[in-house]
Every structure is written in C-alpha cells, then in structure tokens.
Write a protein that holds these residues in place. Structure first.
Motif, PDB file in Angstrom:
ATOM      1  N   VAL A 721       0.897  -1.336   0.381  1.00 21.56           N
ATOM      2  CA  VAL A 721       0.072   0.405   0.154  1.00 21.56           C
ATOM      3  C   VAL A 721       0.980   1.249   0.156  1.00 21.56           C
ATOM      4  N   THR A 722       0.359   1.814  -0.538  1.00 17.08           N
ATOM      5  CA  THR A 722       1.782   3.308  -1.206  1.00 17.08           C
ATOM      6  C   THR A 722       0.317   5.107  -0.349  1.00 17.08           C
ATOM      7  N   GLN A 723       1.574   5.713   0.068  1.00 18.78           N
ATOM      8  CA  GLN A 723       0.868   6.758   0.250  1.00 18.78           C
ATOM      9  C   GLN A 723      -0.087   7.790  -0.420  1.00 18.78           C
ATOM     10  N   ASN A 724      -0.651   6.827  -1.436  1.00 16.33           N
ATOM     11  CA  ASN A 724      -1.002   7.761  -1.826  1.00 16.33           C
ATOM     12  C   ASN A 724      -2.963   6.819  -2.365  1.00 16.33           C
ATOM     13  N   GLY A 725      -2.967   5.867  -1.420  1.00 16.65           N
ATOM     14  CA  GLY A 725      -3.906   4.959  -1.764  1.00 16.65           C
ATOM     15  C   GLY A 725      -3.691   4.016  -2.196  1.00 16.65           C
ATOM     16  N   TYR A 726      -3.050   3.893  -2.982  1.00 15.09           N
ATOM     17  CA  TYR A 726      -3.087   2.781  -4.059  1.00 15.09           C
ATOM     18  C   TYR A 726      -2.489   1.591  -3.548  1.00 15.09           C
ATOM     19  N   GLY A 727      -2.910  -0.178  -3.850  1.00 19.70           N
ATOM     20  CA  GLY A 727      -2.169  -0.830  -3.327  1.00 19.70           C
ATOM     21  C   GLY A 727      -2.329  -2.144  -4.394  1.00 19.70           C
ATOM     22  N   LYS A 728      -1.193  -3.301  -4.779  1.00 12.79           N
ATOM     23  CA  LYS A 728      -1.676  -4.272  -5.098  1.00 12.79           C
ATOM     24  C   LYS A 728      -1.931  -4.981  -3.637  1.00 12.79           C
ATOM     25  N   ARG A 729      -1.666  -6.531  -4.593  1.00  7.74           N
ATOM     26  CA  ARG A 729      -1.464  -7.295  -4.121  1.00  7.74           C
ATOM     27  C   ARG A 729      -0.505  -8.584  -5.199  1.00  7.74           C
ATOM     28  N   THR A 730       0.722  -9.160  -4.010  1.00  6.91           N
ATOM     29  CA  THR A 730       1.562 -10.618  -5.265  1.00  6.91           C
ATOM     30  C   THR A 730       1.772 -11.227  -4.501  1.00  6.91           C
ATOM     31  N   ASP A 751       5.293   6.167  -8.552  1.00  4.52           N
ATOM     32  CA  ASP A 751       5.283   7.254  -9.558  1.00  4.52           C
ATOM     33  C   ASP A 751       4.937   8.305  -8.716  1.00  4.52           C
ATOM     34  N   GLU A 752       4.730   9.637  -9.301  1.00  2.00           N
ATOM     35  CA  GLU A 752       4.085  10.420  -8.733  1.00  2.00           C
ATOM     36  C   GLU A 752       2.293   9.928  -8.185  1.00  2.00           C
ATOM     37  N   ARG A 753       1.748   9.094  -9.206  1.00  2.00           N
ATOM     38  CA  ARG A 753       0.156   8.364  -8.402  1.00  2.00           C
ATOM     39  C   ARG A 753       0.123   8.205  -7.555  1.00  2.00           C
ATOM     40  N   ASN A 754       1.169   7.114  -7.413  1.00  2.00           N
ATOM     41  CA  ASN A 754       1.316   6.517  -6.089  1.00  2.00           C
ATOM     42  C   ASN A 754       2.245   6.252  -4.470  1.00  2.00           C
ATOM     43  N   GLY A 755       3.157   7.495  -5.200  1.00  2.00           N
ATOM     44  CA  GLY A 755       3.590   7.591  -3.832  1.00  2.00           C
ATOM     45  C   GLY A 755       4.613   7.019  -3.324  1.00  2.00           C
ATOM     46  N   PRO A 756       5.131   7.294  -2.089  1.00  2.00           N
ATOM     47  CA  PRO A 756       5.725   5.857  -1.821  1.00  2.00           C
ATOM     48  C   PRO A 756       5.278   4.900  -0.921  1.00  2.00           C
ATOM     49  N   VAL A 757       6.104   3.695  -0.773  1.00  2.00           N
ATOM     50  CA  VAL A 757       5.352   2.716   0.050  1.00  2.00           C
ATOM     51  C   VAL A 757       5.540   3.096   1.809  1.00  2.00           C
ATOM     52  N   THR A 758       4.122   2.848   2.422  1.00  2.00           N
ATOM     53  CA  THR A 758       3.738   2.927   3.311  1.00  2.00           C
ATOM     54  C   THR A 758       3.618   1.889   4.068  1.00  2.00           C
ATOM     55  N   ALA A 759       3.114   0.783   3.256  1.00  2.00           N
ATOM     56  CA  ALA A 759       3.033  -0.801   4.065  1.00  2.00           C
ATOM     57  C   ALA A 759       3.269  -1.556   3.627  1.00  2.00           C
ATOM     58  N   VAL A 760       3.239  -2.790   3.632  1.00  2.00           N
ATOM     59  CA  VAL A 760       3.643  -4.207   3.228  1.00  2.00           C
ATOM     60  C   VAL A 760       2.760  -5.380   4.405  1.00  2.00           C
ATOM     61  N   LYS A 761       1.985  -5.881   4.313  1.00  2.00           N
ATOM     62  CA  LYS A 761       1.853  -7.206   4.618  1.00  2.00           C
ATOM     63  C   LYS A 761       0.836  -8.270   4.067  1.00  2.00           C
ATOM     64  N   ALA A 762       1.417  -9.319   4.630  1.00  2.00           N
ATOM     65  CA  ALA A 762       1.244 -10.839   4.007  1.00  2.00           C
ATOM     66  C   ALA A 762       0.039 -11.282   4.796  1.00  2.00           C
ATOM     67  N   VAL A 763      -1.389 -11.498   2.958  1.00  2.00           N
ATOM     68  CA  VAL A 763      -2.501 -11.667   3.257  1.00  2.00           C
ATOM     69  C   VAL A 763      -3.060 -12.504   2.738  1.00  2.00           C
ATOM     70  N   ALA A 806      -2.685  11.513   3.252  1.00  2.00           N
ATOM     71  CA  ALA A 806      -1.924  10.649   3.347  1.00  2.00           C
ATOM     72  C   ALA A 806      -1.976   8.952   3.980  1.00  2.00           C
ATOM     73  N   VAL A 807      -1.743   8.068   3.414  1.00  2.00           N
ATOM     74  CA  VAL A 807      -1.688   6.715   4.275  1.00  2.00           C
ATOM     75  C   VAL A 807      -1.209   6.650   5.688  1.00  2.00           C
ATOM     76  N   ALA A 808      -1.845   6.357   6.379  1.00  2.00           N
ATOM     77  CA  ALA A 808      -0.389   6.803   7.721  1.00  2.00           C
ATOM     78  C   ALA A 808       0.163   5.556   8.223  1.00  2.00           C
ATOM     79  N   SER A 809      -1.422   4.310   8.164  1.00  2.00           N
ATOM     80  CA  SER A 809      -0.592   3.707   8.689  1.00  2.00           C
ATOM     81  C   SER A 809      -1.749   2.594   8.091  1.00  2.00           C
TER      82      SER A 809
END
Length: 832
Positions: A721-730, A751-763, A806-809
């Motif tokens: 999950v990135t700061q701007n609220g975007y995310g994906k699963r792999t 990139d500018e749309r996503n922003g830096p990564v905020t967190a990673v989780k195993a789901v 921004a996504v904080a946590s």
C-alpha cells in the motif's frame, strides 16, 4: 630526649613476616565472614537460637528470673547479659529481648514482658529502664536439665565464666519460632510453625526414620505465623520443605460486609507476617488519593488490643471485586521467601524439613543420653550412701559404741572403714548422722528410698542400653510439652482460586487502537466499522487536532498483551484494555499515563504476544536497512519505562517487527518500491542492544517501509500500500530468495500517482484490510477486492485519499478474528 630512652623509630621488630596482601586480605575476610556466620547471624539447628538469644536466656536462668519469679527491670537483664556473656552493646541485646517478648513477632514468645514492648504499627518499645521482663514458661523448656551436663560449655569472652554452646531444647525451637538473619554472603529466613504440628512430625520421624517430606507434611501443614493470615497454595510449601528454599504468598484475612444504605465495606482482620500496619494503611490512603484505587470512600484503623481491624468503606455503586483485588495486588498480599539455613556442626547448611527434624532428634538423643548418664551417676552415689546407712542400722549398737570410743571424727571414720568395711563416703556420712535418724520409722524410709533409687538406676541403665527406650523418653517428653503449650493453628492454607481483575470485567472483543504523533491514543471496537468497497474515502476514525497526525493503527483484542516497538528502538509492554475506549470522533487521551514515551518517540510496530517459545525470535528492521534477530525470551520481562530493543545509528529508526522461528524467509520492502527476500538465518541471532546487520542495499534517498516473514509453502500474497492510497497483491512465490544485502527486485511503481510505499502485509483472500490516513479517516475493506497482479505494476486505488492527506498506517484483520464482531452494530455513516 634523654640518651637513656631509645628512639621508638629505631626499635627492631621482633618478627617480620612477608605475606602477599591479597592472600592476607582473603584469609582475614574469610575469618571475619565465619565469625559473623557462626557468632552472630545464623541460628544453630539444635536449639534454633543465635548467640545473643541464647545468652539472654542463660543470663536470666542464672539470675533466677524464671516464669515463677517476679519481673525484673529489662536494664538489669541487659546489663547482666552484656557484662557476663555478650559485650556487644546494650541496644543490640535489648532489641533482641524486646523481639522475644512480642507476640506479633514470635509464635511462642520466650520472654514475658511487662510494659511497652512496641506494636504492629512500628512503634518503638519504651526504654529498657521502664520495661520489665522474665522468662516465659516455654523458654524454661529450652533450658531444662542444662545443669546435668547435657550440653557443652565454653569460656565466656573474658574467661571468668562458662556459657553453653547450645541449649538442651526440649522442643524443636528452630521450626517452632523460626529465625531470620543476614550474614556475609548468605541469609536465613525460617518461618514459625505450630508447636503441636512440629512435635507430631518429630514423633513420626522417630517412629519412621524413612518418612518422606510428604508424610511429614501430613502433620506440618505449613508455616503458622503469629499474625495469622493465609498462605495461598500448597505447592510452594512443599517445595520449601523439600529443598529448603521457597517463596510463599501470604494473604491478609478479610471479609466483605453489607453496610448501611446498601453499601459494602471490606474489613481486614489479619495481616501477613511482619507487616507494618500503620504504613499499610498509609499506603492504601496514598493510592486512593492518587487515583490508583477507585471506589473507596473512607479508610479507618479500628484495631485495639483484641486484634487487627482495618475498615475500608466503599462508595455507592463501586465494584467490590475490583477494589478487593486491587488491594490484594498492591497491599494485602506479600511474598515470604523461605531460606531454611542453619548451623550444623558449625557449618551453614540449607536443610529440608526432614533434615531439620533429623538434626534435632540427633541433638535430643545426645541430651537425653548425657542426662541419663548424669542421673545414673547421681543415683548410684545415692544408693551407695543408702547402703551404708542401712548397714549401719543393722549394726547400730556396735557402730554407736565405736564412734563413742573415738576421740574425733577422723578417727571414727577410719575405725568404721576398718571394722565394718565402709567406704570413705559412707563412713563420712555415718559420722555426720543425727541420732534421730536411728529410729525405726527413719529406717523404713531409708529402705523405701533405697528401693526407689534402685528402680531409678535400673530405668536409667535400660535407657542407656536401649536405643528404643531412649527414643521413647524423647517422645514422651515431647508429648508432655505438646499437652502443656500446644494451641490452635492461626494461619490458614487456602487454594489459589485466582482473583477477579479489571481485565476479567472487560468484554473480550476485537478493537482498533489508534495513535497519533503527539501521543494521543484510544481504542474502538472493530464492530463499529463495516467493510466497504475498495476505493472509498472511509469514515472519521479520529478527530486529529491541528498540527497532529495519525501515526499508527493496529488491530488487537482487549485481553491481549502487546509489545509496542518504537522508532527509537525501545519496546514497551501494554495491556489493550488499559487504553481508553472512545468514540470515532474523539481525539483520544494522552498516552503519558499509559506508556512512558520520550519526546518524538512513536509506536511503529506491535507484536501481539507476551510469551515466546524457546525457538522464537523477535526480528526487527530499521529505516536504513539493518535487520536483527533477538531471542524472544529477552522480551518477557519489561518494566513500565520500557526496554532497549535495538541500538540505532544517528538518523535511523525502527520500522517494523515480526516474530519468527528460525525457519522463515524475510521480505524487506522499501518506500521506493523495492523488495528483497532472504533466509532469516543469514541474520544471526544477537542481543537486545546490538545494531544488527545489513538487510538490503538501499538506493540513495530510499528507506525501508516494512517487513514480512514467509516460507516456501506460504500461499499468501504480499499486499503493498502506498501513501496516496494505491495498492496491489502479488503472490509471495514471485519473490525469489536472494542473498542478504542485495538491491532486491522491483515490487511496485512509486510514481507521482502512487507515492512512496507506506506498508506491506502478508494476507489471505478472506482477510480484511484496515487503512487510516494521517487526518484520521479510516477504511475497512476486503482483501479480495484488491487485485492480484505481478510485480512491477502500479496497482489499484484502495483508499480515496484527499489532497493534503496520506495513508499513515495499514493493518489486517485475519479471518479467524472476525467472528467476534459479526454481531456488532456497524457504523458506516460518512462524516466527510
């Protein structure tokens, strides 16, 4: 200076001995230590007394200050003891005398005091010139037969007098009255016991020398303190009796009473041994005033000479169970550490219950043997004299005529020895006899006495020749003392049924815990937040004040014990229910009263456990890419002010924590969208204060965002999950294992749309995802709504973050934890 007077600096030493200073210091210290151990601090196993106790009682015995005499000024007893036997200062002697007279210090006081001898409130006794004392009756049993060569004597400090090395001790005083003392490098703390129980166990051991500690405990139930109270649990008692060491929980005796207007009060009637009553009441009052204990309206000490009575009045509507158990946790329960250490043959030894009684029986066997030998010698001497008198009565006319014809006693004695074959002692006794003893009635009395003496001689010889008879005498005398002095047990032994704590009264439910950078914290039930579709703005989860922002949100159970790791490398222990529960729109309360955080210190990771298996590790990663594993056991005891979890270099910060077992792979993700996966064993286990090793080779300007632990069979996916609220699963299998400290693989485009990564989780697919923004918006959505794609992709919108936010946590709710909130009422109103 006169020429006839030698210069003192020129006088030669008679002997000069060269020694190594370390050897001299070592030997001198050992000599000093043994002097303290044997001569001051530790009791002898035979009579349970230290030298000062023994000398006081022996001095009173010599003075005739017995239980049948009048009381004597304490200063007189102290003076005699100090002058004849114990030249160590009157205050030490008087303090000992006072303690032997206190019925709250001694289970069976050895001194009968008259006057002010102190109190349970810690009040000092009156000066020795005002108080009076005499021996208690039971103390005389310790000195019984001391004049019959039953124990060894040694010269006193100035060789004028003799003092006993040990007292005959007709009962096992070491266990009955206990003892405490601190020597050099060791200490003793022996609790008192019930006299009847100890005597029964002693007799059992005499009858069955192979008796086990368990069998002896059928008689000795446990310590019996003079102040009563309760011992919680029997396992600790058994351990102490088995090994000589143990820790007992001693709990005050109290009851809850119905009071006026439906209110209740707690009445305390017995306190744990050696508790200062006044200080206890003061500490309870301090806790009430400081808000540590709620629900108390009044506190009074109504104690008098009849006993303890402390009344704790409760407020209307107060939860009695919580107040009662708060008092138990902090005031009404204390630990008594047993160290059954005593001198055996001059050497300190830790003894089990059985060994203690065996040593006493051996001592008593020797006392009875020596007493019987002494009495036998006395009886045989008396029988010899009586035989002479009877022989003289048989020849009374000739004996009288012979004595009349002699000019003096010496001549008469010699004549009697020559004419009638009397011994010297018999002849001496006969010439000193009065004429009245020649009557027929006197002769009958001598005959009767002679028969009694012969019977006594026969009895004493039987005792000395038969071990069974000797032990029978010991048992008989113990039973006599039991019948004379035994009383009811004062201390009860209760089972530990647990206590009702504040935690027990908190409903067990899943909650969100929200923390801000300015250290505001609160918890909210998860049931208030229904899952929403991916990409929503969410609802207000916290009213963040201007200038503050959310730093962390994490899921927990109200009964969980959490390890909270901070950016500064410290760890704190927190009970979830201690965090105040508040509504969605509340800001929270300052965490100062919950966690002792420093300025600028923020919680960055939470581990939901307080106990670790032997093979588990706490694995940490820092912003600069360092990774470290530390054995979980090092985090099991954490004080309120926290504990260092990792040492950090300047500018670094602790980012994320996982619990691993030595068999997993670690996945480190960076804010720039890179990941690296390597075997956790490549980072060797280190101590808490270590910095760690390099985990990932960061590009300039990049920093670590999170850590995930996985293994080869892990079917989960890595959620990013990135700061701007975007995310994906792999799926995690797409992240191949590499060597530690590599550049890694691209995980997500930042990139500018996503922003830096905020967190990673195993789901897993059926987990739920919780995102919270810096401004306090919160979204709960299903993980399966986030697309599963390959690495090096942009992902999809997970949370619609407004401009400037921004996504904080990020945290997850495992499927197994969601059953608890299925029946909860959802609150999905949009507070935008």
């Amino acid at each position: 200076m006169s020429s006839d007077v030698p210069d003192p600096t020129d006088i030669e030493a008679r002997t000069v001995e060269n020694v190594r200073i370390e050897e001299e210091m070592e030997q001198s210290y050992i000599d000093y230590a043994m002097s303290v151990i044997a001569g001051r601090a530790l009791p002898r196993v035979e009579d349970g007394l230290k030298p000062v106790h023994r000398r006081i009682l022996y001095a009173m015995h010599e003075m005739g200050v017995t239980s049948g005499s009048s009381h004597r000024k304490s200063s007189s007893i102290v003076g005699e003891t100090m002058g004849d036997f114990h030249p160590h200062g009157d205050s030490a002697i008087y303090d000992t005398l006072v303690r032997m007279a206190q019925d709250f210090s001694m289970r069976y006081p050895l001194v009968d005091g008259q006057g002010n001898f102190g109190s349970m409130d810690g009040d000092p006794p009156a000066a020795q010139r005002y108080t009076e004392a005499r021996m208690a009756a039971i103390a005389e049993e310790l000195l019984e037969d001391i004049d019959k060569d039953t124990v060894d004597f040694s010269s006193n400090y100035d060789d004028r007098l003799q003092e006993p090395d040990v007292l005959p001790a007709a009962f096992p005083n070491l266990l009955v009255n206990g003892s405490s003392g601190i020597a050099v490098g060791m200490s003793t703390n022996i609790p008192p016991h019930n006299l009847g129980e100890v005597i029964d166990a002693t007799i059992e051991l005499i009858d069955n020398p192979d008796a086990t500690v368990e069998e002896l405990m059928e008689h000795v139930k446990g310590p019996d303190f003079p102040t009563g109270a309760n011992i919680v649990g029997r396992d600790a008692i058994y351990k102490a009796y088995k090994t000589g060491r143990g820790r007992l929980r001693v709990r005050a005796e109290f009851e809850v009473e119905e009071w006026k207007s439906g209110r209740e009060r707690i009445v305390i009637t017995e306190l744990p041994f050696q508790t200062n009553k006044a200080r206890l009441v003061e500490r309870i009052a301090d806790d009430v005033n400081e808000g540590e204990i709620d629900g108390i309206s009044d506190l009074r000490d109504e104690s008098d000479r009849d006993g303890v009575r402390i009344v704790v009045e409760l407020k209307r509507g107060a939860n009695t169970e919580i107040v009662k158990n708060r008092l138990l946790e902090n005031h009404l329960e204390r630990t008594f550490g047993i160290i059954n250490l005593a001198l055996v043959d001059g050497q300190p030894r830790v003894l089990s219950l059985k060994e203690t009684l065996e040593e006493y029986v051996a001592h008593r066997r020797e006392v009875v043997r020596r007493r019987s030998e002494y009495d036998l010698e006395e009886a045989e001497d008396r029988a010899h004299i009586l035989e002479g008198r009877l022989k003289a009565l048989d020849n009374v006319d000739d004996v009288v005529e012979l004595i009349r014809n002699c000019e003096n006693r010496t001549e008469a004695k010699e004549a009697l020895q020559t004419e009638f074959d009397f011994s010297s002692d018999q002849a001496d006794h006969i010439v000193r006899m009065q004429l009245g003893s020649l009557t027929s009635m006197e002769a009958a009395e001598i005959e009767a006495e002679y028969e009694e003496v012969q019977a006594e001689i026969e009895r004493l010889r039987t005792i000395l020749e038969s071990e069974e008879e000797l032990l029978g005498v010991i048992k008989e005398e113990l039973r006599e003392i039991d019948a004379e002095y035994d009383d009811d047990r004062r201390t009860s032994i209760i089972e530990d049924e647990g206590t009702v704590t504040h935690e027990d009264l908190i409903p067990e439910e899943e909650v969100f815990v929200v923390m801000t950078e300015d250290d505001y914290v609160k918890r909210m039930p998860i049931s208030r937040f229904d899952p929403q579709g991916r990409g929503g703005k969410g609802i207000i989860g916290a009213d963040v004040k201007e200038g503050d922002r959310v730093s962390a949100v994490f899921r927990a159970n109200t009964h969980d014990y959490l390890l909270c790791f901070t950016n500064q490398g410290k760890v704190y222990r927190l009970k979830t229910y201690e965090i105040p529960e508040m509504g969605r729109t509340a800001r929270g309360k300052s965490a100062v009263n919950i966690l002792d955080l420093d300025d600028g210190e923020e919680i960055t990771a939470v581990v939901d456990t307080d106990t670790f298996d032997d093979d588990e590790f706490v694995t940490m990663v820092t912003k600069h890419g360092y990774v470290k594993r530390t054995a979980g056991e090092e985090f099991e005891r954490i004080q309120s002010n926290g504990k260092i979890a990792a040492s950090l270099e300047d500018g670094d910060a602790l980012v994320d924590v996982e619990v691993t077992d030595g068999t997993t792979d670690l996945v480190i993700a960076t804010e720039g969208g890179m990941t690296i996966r390597f075997d956790e064993t490549e980072a060797r286990a280190m101590g808490r204060t270590a910095r760690g090793v390099n985990g990932i080779d960061l590009e300039a300007g990049d920093a670590v965002a999170g850590l995930v632990a996985t293994d080869e069979e892990d079917g989960r996916a890595l959620l990013t999950v990135t700061q701007n609220g975007y995310g994906k699963r792999t799926v995690l299998s797409e992240y191949r294992t590499q060597s530690r400290y590599g550049k890694g693989l691209i995980d997500i485009k930042t990139d500018e749309r996503n922003g830096p990564v905020t967190a990673v989780k195993a789901v897993d697919d059926d987990d739920h995802l919780v995102l919270m923004s810096e401004n306090g918006q919160i979204v709960r959505t299903r993980v399966d709504e986030v697309s599963t794609v390959g690495r090096n992709t942009k992902g999809v919108i997970v949370m619609d973050v407004e401009a400037g936010d921004a996504v904080a946590s990020v945290d997850t709710i495992p499927a197994a934890s969601m059953a608890a909130d299925e029946d909860g009422d959802a609150d999905t109103s949009d507070d935008d």
